[in-house]
Design a protein around this motif. Sequence first.
Motif, mmCIF file in Angstrom:
data_model
loop_
_atom_site.group_PDB
_atom_site.id
_atom_site.type_symbol
_atom_site.label_atom_id
_atom_site.label_comp_id
_atom_site.label_asym_id
_atom_site.label_seq_id
_atom_site.Cartn_x
_atom_site.Cartn_y
_atom_site.Cartn_z
ATOM 1 N N UNK A 67 3.651 -68.347 -40.298
ATOM 2 C CA UNK A 67 5.690 -68.980 -41.794
ATOM 3 C C UNK A 67 5.182 -68.414 -42.741
ATOM 4 N N UNK A 68 3.417 -68.479 -43.835
ATOM 5 C CA UNK A 68 2.977 -68.223 -44.779
ATOM 6 C C UNK A 68 2.846 -66.902 -45.145
ATOM 7 N N UNK A 69 3.125 -66.012 -46.445
ATOM 8 C CA UNK A 69 3.192 -64.980 -47.078
ATOM 9 C C UNK A 69 1.341 -65.160 -47.224
ATOM 10 N N UNK A 70 1.115 -63.977 -47.422
ATOM 11 C CA UNK A 70 -0.298 -64.100 -48.680
ATOM 12 C C UNK A 70 -0.443 -64.140 -49.897
ATOM 13 N N UNK A 71 -1.269 -64.896 -50.799
ATOM 14 C CA UNK A 71 -1.509 -65.415 -51.779
ATOM 15 C C UNK A 71 -1.258 -63.735 -52.521
ATOM 16 N N UNK A 72 -0.622 -63.979 -53.989
ATOM 17 C CA UNK A 72 -0.516 -62.608 -54.442
ATOM 18 C C UNK A 72 -2.377 -62.842 -55.222
ATOM 19 N N UNK A 73 -3.069 -63.631 -55.266
ATOM 20 C CA UNK A 73 -4.283 -63.950 -55.621
ATOM 21 C C UNK A 73 -5.024 -62.406 -54.908
ATOM 22 N N UNK A 74 -5.331 -62.551 -53.416
ATOM 23 C CA UNK A 74 -5.880 -62.698 -52.284
ATOM 24 C C UNK A 74 -5.276 -60.478 -52.296
ATOM 25 N N UNK A 75 -3.916 -60.455 -52.708
ATOM 26 C CA UNK A 75 -3.194 -59.123 -53.198
ATOM 27 C C UNK A 75 -3.808 -58.584 -53.835
ATOM 28 N N UNK A 76 -4.157 -59.160 -55.183
ATOM 29 C CA UNK A 76 -4.484 -58.572 -56.225
ATOM 30 C C UNK A 76 -5.861 -58.362 -55.872
ATOM 31 N N UNK A 77 -6.960 -58.293 -55.334
ATOM 32 C CA UNK A 77 -8.205 -57.997 -54.981
ATOM 33 C C UNK A 77 -8.264 -56.920 -54.202
ATOM 34 N N UNK A 78 -7.027 -56.488 -53.632
ATOM 35 C CA UNK A 78 -7.600 -55.604 -52.403
ATOM 36 C C UNK A 78 -7.137 -53.989 -53.201
ATOM 37 N N UNK A 79 -7.541 -53.260 -53.321
ATOM 38 C CA UNK A 79 -6.918 -52.129 -53.847
ATOM 39 C C UNK A 79 -6.764 -51.174 -52.351
ATOM 40 N N UNK A 80 -5.451 -50.214 -51.932
ATOM 41 C CA UNK A 80 -4.537 -50.420 -51.895
ATOM 42 C C UNK A 80 -4.009 -49.007 -52.372
ATOM 43 N N UNK A 81 -3.299 -47.969 -51.600
ATOM 44 C CA UNK A 81 -2.473 -46.799 -51.270
ATOM 45 C C UNK A 81 -1.031 -46.855 -50.869
ATOM 46 N N UNK A 82 -0.798 -46.341 -51.783
ATOM 47 C CA UNK A 82 1.237 -46.446 -51.012
ATOM 48 C C UNK A 82 1.426 -44.510 -50.651
ATOM 49 N N UNK A 83 2.335 -45.026 -50.202
ATOM 50 C CA UNK A 83 3.346 -43.286 -49.860
ATOM 51 C C UNK A 83 5.102 -44.300 -49.382
ATOM 52 N N UNK A 84 5.318 -43.947 -50.437
ATOM 53 C CA UNK A 84 7.112 -44.534 -49.868
ATOM 54 C C UNK A 84 7.923 -42.872 -49.644
ATOM 55 N N UNK A 85 8.628 -42.528 -48.977
ATOM 56 C CA UNK A 85 9.258 -40.920 -48.358
ATOM 57 C C UNK A 85 10.575 -41.060 -49.183
ATOM 58 N N UNK A 86 11.514 -41.619 -49.461
ATOM 59 C CA UNK A 86 12.249 -41.752 -50.762
ATOM 60 C C UNK A 86 11.364 -41.390 -52.269
#
Lengths: 258, 374
Positions: B158-177
């Motif tokens: 029911x809760x979303x992950x905190x933005x701070x935790x997200x920011x500390x993550x290194x991630x890569x993206x691929x979005x077809x459009x």
Amino acid sequence: TPLWPAAPLRSWLIPVSSPLCASRGESVHVFGFEIPEEEFLAGFDPDVTVRLLYQDGFTDPLRWTGEAGGFGAEEFTALGVAGRLARGPAGPATVVLDSLSWLLLRQPLPAVCQTLGRIPRAAASAGLRVTRILALLHEDLHPPGLVETLRSLAQAVVGVRPAPEGMGSGEDAPRLASMLQRKGTGKVLTKEEYFTVLAGFTPKALGEPTGSVPRDEDADPHSTVDPTANLTFNLRLSDTERRARDGMPLPFHFSAQK
Amino acid sequence: MAALATGGGMPSDGATSFQRKVPASSRLATIAGTRPSVRHGQLLLSSGLPSLDCVLEEDKYSIYSNLLFKYFLAEGIVCGHNLFVASAKEDPADILKELPAPLFDDAHKNQVNEKETAIKSKQESQESMKIAWRYQNLPRIEVSPAASARIGHYYDVSKMVSPELLQSTKWHRFFVPEEMSLHPEIKTCNMTCGYTRLLQSIQRIIYQEGFDGSYPQKKQKNILRIGIQSLGSVLWGDDICCTDNPEDIYSLTKFLYVLRGLLRMSLSACIITVPAHLIQNKAIMERVTNLSDTVVGLESFIGSERETNPLYKDYQGLIHVHKIPRLNSLICDVSGTKDLAFRLKRKLFTIEVRETVLFHYLEPERWSKSYHLV
């Protein structure tokens, strides 16, 4: 008057929804391929037609005459559509495709779906906001796999078919609408409703199906499935079985027999 | 009895001189969020839900498959892994924003006031233990597995992950459009184009970030968790969902084959959701199953007659385990429990053996605790 066997979807859906959008101050861009513009706009109030912008894809779909203002099949790309939208007033816009079936007969489904997905972004980069895209589909023209795929992509699906015999009276034959809506929270809402369209293109709900229509799986609507039926093991013991069980010596107990 | 000898040494008195060479991968045990499996020397990592590194066959409206997809990514965030998110429909940034927030379990909180509770429980036990009186003087020890042996966390849906935790993550993206707009000369992205670009992107990240050991000394080793959403759907440019005679029936399987090679030679794990109910040609799913390590199908009760079945009133769907991984092993599939049901309560997603569903129905008071499957 609508011809409901031939074009059950278009004949009422656009007339009904366009006034709703227009009353909210949105502009409605209609990309029409199947019927001429005059026929489409017939019957609308003037305050609705002023908000309707018709892109004529019917007169010259293959662009042979090259007249300005027409919209050809190959122009159906995200940029092409956004370009047409930009000609209209700024502000929220609804895009209506009449019909998607026409486009799918000329372009492959993956391309059409990708274009549909990219229209809002392309419009946003041109400064417009597309609030919704309404696409009509003639279900019987396409293989079921294609229809299922489109249903899974859409946020809301409304299916229209003629109501069963005996419903309603009068010259306006009622229809049955089955609606499926996917909400952002992951909930899925389904609803079925009978309706008819009155003069002036106003819809009138006639109530939901009561289930008096016989369904295949369960003739008796009041019986529920009993999960304790048809098991491969016994849930209850008969008296003889109970006595036999009680008289059984357990392996780890000392008893006179051992 | 046969004796396996490595590097000399005669077998004496029937004992084998076989010595299991300590595999080089044991040094990898220091990667956060992983532990080596004793059975086959591979590293195990948690998917947020136990043991589901796999291909997920989507349920009809993709609700629960997206949920498991998000669990996988959320576990990566909590463990500090790197993420690679690929999608054709949703922007990966939006997917990441909607990940469930981790529930830091009560063991952490208990460490703070552990002594307090130990005293209290001891007092209680002094009254109740009549038969086991010899044990009542022992402090009540939390029977929880050692921290290193336990991987995996619980999440609050029911809760979303905190933005701070997200920011500390290194991630890569691929979005077809997005990829298509980078190359406007390509009007439509057909499947070959989409899949090829995705593979190139994954390969580039693996190489650049050193997941394949290309920079062995420089960085602390980490895991790359790859999540690919709705592969094979129309938005990837593939037409296997609309017709049973597609243009290129092998494009999806070729993609999986190459992806498998990439995963095997790097420290990465991948979860892919596939709209299997839309794929017209059943042979394609058979091939996909062959090419994957784990295949799990989800069947939600929404809109089906099971929704009104009182047996399933607390449950939202079934899980069909079609395949479990058999890496580096010769044994065949021996898991007994293939029939599972799942339920989504307010916070937790739990999976249970399907047979217990009947027990819940018959004696709900007795079976009120659900049995989590590990």
